[in-house]
Design a protein around this motif. Structure first.
Motif, PDB file in Angstrom:
ATOM      1  N   LEU A 116     141.372 -44.117  68.651  1.00 45.69           N
ATOM      2  CA  LEU A 116     140.620 -43.437  67.597  1.00 45.69           C
ATOM      3  C   LEU A 116     140.359 -41.993  67.992  1.00 45.69           C
ATOM      4  N   ALA A 117     140.644 -41.079  67.088  1.00 44.89           N
ATOM      5  CA  ALA A 117     140.492 -39.651  67.361  1.00 44.89           C
ATOM      6  C   ALA A 117     139.021 -39.263  67.548  1.00 44.89           C
ATOM      7  N   ALA A 118     138.121 -39.916  66.812  1.00 45.96           N
ATOM      8  CA  ALA A 118     136.716 -39.521  66.819  1.00 45.96           C
ATOM      9  C   ALA A 118     135.993 -39.828  68.125  1.00 45.96           C
ATOM     10  N   THR A 148     138.879 -55.377  61.257  1.00 45.26           N
ATOM     11  CA  THR A 148     137.426 -55.349  61.416  1.00 45.26           C
ATOM     12  C   THR A 148     136.973 -54.376  62.496  1.00 45.26           C
ATOM     13  N   GLU A 149     137.553 -54.436  63.675  1.00 42.61           N
ATOM     14  CA  GLU A 149     137.113 -53.585  64.778  1.00 42.61           C
ATOM     15  C   GLU A 149     137.224 -52.099  64.415  1.00 42.61           C
ATOM     16  N   ILE A 150     138.321 -51.723  63.780  1.00 42.42           N
ATOM     17  CA  ILE A 150     138.513 -50.319  63.402  1.00 42.42           C
ATOM     18  C   ILE A 150     137.524 -49.922  62.313  1.00 42.42           C
ATOM     19  N   VAL A 151     137.378 -50.754  61.295  1.00 39.86           N
ATOM     20  CA  VAL A 151     136.475 -50.440  60.182  1.00 39.86           C
ATOM     21  C   VAL A 151     135.044 -50.287  60.687  1.00 39.86           C
ATOM     22  N   LEU A 152     134.584 -51.229  61.513  1.00 42.31           N
ATOM     23  CA  LEU A 152     133.216 -51.156  62.024  1.00 42.31           C
ATOM     24  C   LEU A 152     133.003 -49.925  62.904  1.00 42.31           C
ATOM     25  N   LEU A 154     134.679 -47.035  62.732  1.00 42.63           N
ATOM     26  CA  LEU A 154     134.673 -45.844  61.876  1.00 42.63           C
ATOM     27  C   LEU A 154     133.368 -45.742  61.087  1.00 42.63           C
ATOM     28  N   GLN A 155     132.842 -46.873  60.646  1.00 43.80           N
ATOM     29  CA  GLN A 155     131.546 -46.852  59.945  1.00 43.80           C
ATOM     30  C   GLN A 155     130.423 -46.408  60.873  1.00 43.80           C
ATOM     31  N   GLU A 160     126.537 -42.326  62.569  1.00 45.43           N
ATOM     32  CA  GLU A 160     125.982 -41.461  63.620  1.00 45.43           C
ATOM     33  C   GLU A 160     126.088 -39.997  63.225  1.00 45.43           C
ATOM     34  N   ALA A 161     127.192 -39.608  62.607  1.00 45.58           N
ATOM     35  CA  ALA A 161     127.356 -38.222  62.160  1.00 45.58           C
ATOM     36  C   ALA A 161     126.344 -37.897  61.073  1.00 45.58           C
ATOM     37  N   LYS A 162     126.102 -38.836  60.169  1.00 42.68           N
ATOM     38  CA  LYS A 162     125.132 -38.625  59.085  1.00 42.68           C
ATOM     39  C   LYS A 162     123.717 -38.492  59.649  1.00 42.68           C
ATOM     40  N   MET A 163     123.395 -39.346  60.620  1.00 42.37           N
ATOM     41  CA  MET A 163     122.068 -39.266  61.249  1.00 42.37           C
ATOM     42  C   MET A 163     121.893 -37.934  61.965  1.00 42.37           C
ATOM     43  N   ALA A 164     122.921 -37.499  62.674  1.00 37.29           N
ATOM     44  CA  ALA A 164     122.844 -36.222  63.386  1.00 37.29           C
ATOM     45  C   ALA A 164     122.659 -35.076  62.399  1.00 37.29           C
TER      46      ALA A 164
END
Length: 171
Positions: A116-118, A148-152, A154-155, A160-164
């Motif tokens: 994952l790039a992020a 599932t693992e990727i979707v969770l 990325l969510q 976390e980005a939204k909270m920041a």
């Protein structure tokens, strides 16, 4: 009389030993086409020439098929989530079967890996792909895997980005 009996037995055995058309194999031009498609995916070559114009692709669904160009667009869009991705070279299994109805299908079982790039998290997922062929072209593609693992992940990254963002706006 013995010759006639022997001839009849020999003819019966000969007919019993003749094989019909190949209904299962692990080597065929269709398998080679799928291997080329997988190699193209790994190299990020988005070629639709192996598909019939009317081909339909279904990934983890039985509804909303994608056209060949939409399938390539799907891969390009999902690529933005990864710094690297591709099918692992070991433990790849391919088979071609001809059904009782005369349909030609290639099944493959592969392991896919991506980073994952992020956040740099590495993910490995077993995938089953199956392709129906007609006149040497893919007319239907089905893909099944557990995202599932990727979707969770990325969510979680998005949350976390939204909270920041909210925290920096309130400061």
């Amino acid at each position: 009389m013995k010759k006639l009996l022997f001839t009849c037995i020999a003819a019966t055995l000969l007919m019993a030993c003749q094989q019909g058309p190949v209904r299962y194999t692990q080597n065929s031009p269709e398998i080679d086409t799928v291997k080329k498609l997988i190699a193209n995916y790994d190299s990020k070559v988005f070629d639709t020439s192996m598909y019939a114009d009317t081909s339909k692709t279904y990934y983890n669904t039985k509804d909303n098929p994608m056209s060949p160009s939409e399938t390539m667009d799907y891969h390009k869009q999902t690529d933005t989530n990864y710094s690297s991705r591709g099918f692992q070279k070991e433990n790849q299994d391919y088979e071609m079967v001809v059904t009782d109805d005369g349909e030609t299908w290639v099944n493959c079982w592969l392991n896919w890996g991506g980073t994952l790039a992020a956040n740099g998290k590495e993910v490995s997922i077993p995938i089953h792909l199956t392709y129906q062929f007609a006149e040497g072209k893919i007319v239907r593609e089905l893909g099944y895997w557990d995202p599932t693992e990727i979707v969770l992940t990325l969510q979680q990254i998005e949350a976390e980005a939204k909270m920041a963002e909210e925290n920096s706006a309130s400061e």
